[in-house]
Write an enzyme that holds these catalytic residues in place. Structure first.
Site, PDB file in Angstrom:
ATOM      1  CB  THR A 327      -0.772   0.084   1.205  1.00 20.91           C
ATOM      2  OG1 THR A 327      -0.139   0.323   2.618  1.00 20.91           O
ATOM      3  CG2 THR A 327      -1.931  -1.162   1.317  1.00 20.91           C
ATOM      4  CB  CYS A 328       0.118   4.590  -1.383  1.00 22.91           C
ATOM      5  SG  CYS A 328       0.118   3.814  -3.054  1.00 22.91           S
ATOM      6  CG  ASP A 329       0.265   4.252   5.720  1.00 19.77           C
ATOM      7  OD1 ASP A 329       1.123   4.797   6.114  1.00 19.77           O
ATOM      8  OD2 ASP A 329      -0.938   4.767   6.113  1.00 19.77           O
TER       9      ASP A 329
END
Ligand SMILES: *Cc1c(COP(=O)(O)O)cnc(C)c1O
Length: 380
Positions: A327-329
């Site tokens: 994910t983009c976290d």
């Protein structure tokens, strides 16, 4: 890893990431616990893996259930569990959920505060109640300290008050922390509980039950003692502190019944370096903190990894990696401080298996952060 899981993955080739749970391993873990500790009533902590098939298998073997919410109560009832085999073990409940559980026949409730006790007296009149006491959770890889339990002195006065309110002061519970690596950690709490039993007996409150919680370990990277060592230590503590007046014993295992039964299969999405001079590669998997591996928070739980097929057969040595999710976290890094090694021959598209992943994985996944679906579970 079991032959059954291996065969399922080879033949079915399910989309990854997925969790495959071998129900026979769950059943065997339960049988082993009952064999070692036949005098205990077992309440499976449903939160560890609430898959209906897991509940079904344990139910068939006579297991009870520790539930934390009305949702878990209803899940167990829907699968056919008797309300009298359920414990509503969360110390933080809405009064209307207590009332609804009571209406469905649940008669065993936990508390650790005066306000919760008042809710129980109003919404579950006459029910059996037990008070959770604070313990310090040393030695646990996933501590459950601070948030739950109250000081023993407070517990004594609350249990007196419970009787005055028309409830049945039934016993004491504690939890020494999840993935507890030290079998001796139960002893101070058992000692404390025994003292409370006698203090309360002097004022006419006769407790009967001791709930020693969960905490029994799964097999992650570090070696842990055998379950038999935990049972031996626990039994010795009970005899030391309670003598011949042994209380009814309750255990609430979650992790130890389901973790080793599950394997997550994942796929390598990207392998990269942040600098040409870096020895460490970044390996991004299609499973991360938000779709199954929440317990890698603070790198607490360190899963064993396994390569299969062609990736396992390639020659050559290994090198250090940082492991991260898709994910983009930036919180979605699994292991950066913990040293993990994977073959230098690792390729994008290879499968990486995460072992002993049957507990606190699928049920901890987000509803679909970043568009990544919650991990699919197959119970076989
Ligand atoms: C989570 C929980 C358990 C299960 O703990 P494990 O360490 O998974 O065995 C047992 N009892 C209570 C009250 C819990 O909250």
């Amino acid at each position: 890893m079991t032959t059954k899981i291996e065969r399922f993955l080879a033949e079915r080739r399910p989309a990854t990431p997925c969790l495959v749970v071998d129900l026979d391993v769950v059943a065997e873990a339960y049988r082993e616990l009952k064999r070692l500790l036949p005098e205990a009533k077992v309440f499976y902590a449903v939160k560890a893996n609430p898959e209906p098939a897991v509940v079904d298998r344990l139910l068939r073997q006579g297991c009870g259930f520790d539930t934390a919410s009305l949702g878990e109560v209803d899940l167990c009832l829907a699968r056919g569990a008797r309300a009298t085999h359920l414990s509503f073990g969360n110390t933080i409940k809405k009064e209307r959920d207590i009332a609804l559980a009571y209406a469905r026949g649940v008669r065993l409730f936990a508390f650790d505060s005066e306000a919760e006790l008042d809710k129980l007296a109003r919404a579950a009149p006459g029910a059996q109640v037990f008070c959770r006491i604070l313990v310090d959770c040393q030695g646990a890889e996933w501590p459950l300290s601070r948030k739950f339990g109250c000081a023993p002195e407070m517990a004594v006065s609350l249990l007196r008050r419970a009787n005055e309110l028309g409830l049945d002061s039934y016993g004491i519970s504690f939890h020494v922390g999840s993935q507890q690596t030290d079998p001796r950690q139960w002893d101070p709490a058992v000692k404390q509980a025994a003292r409370m039993f006698s203090v309360l007996a002097e004022v006419g409150v006769n407790l009967r039950m001791l709930n020693v919680g969960g905490g029994f370990p799964a097999r992650y990277v570090s070696e842990v003692p055998e379950l038999a060592n935990y049972v031996t230590a626990l039994r010795a503590s009970l005899i030391r502190h309670f003598g011949n007046a042994l209380p009814e014993l309750v255990v609430e295992p979650g992790r130890s019944l389901v973790a080793d039964a599950g394997v997550i299969e994942s796929e390598v999405v990207l392998i990269s370096r942040k600098d040409d001079k870096d020895a460490r590669r970044w390996v991004y998997l299609d499973v991360g903190k938000f779709n199954g591996l929440a317990e890698t928070m603070d790198e607490s739980i360190k899963y064993r990894l396994r390569l299969t097929g062609e990736a396992a057969d390639r020659r050559g040595g290994g090198g250090p990696v940082v492991l991260a999710g898709p994910t983009c976290d930036s919180a979605d890094i699994l292991y950066e401080k913990t040293s993990y090694t994977l073959p230098l021959s690792l390729r994008i598209g290879d499968k990486v298996q995460i072992l002993s992943a049957g507990a606190y994985t699928a049920s901890y996944a987000s509803v679909g952060f970043n568009g990544f679906a919650p991990i699919q579970t197959y119970c076989i």
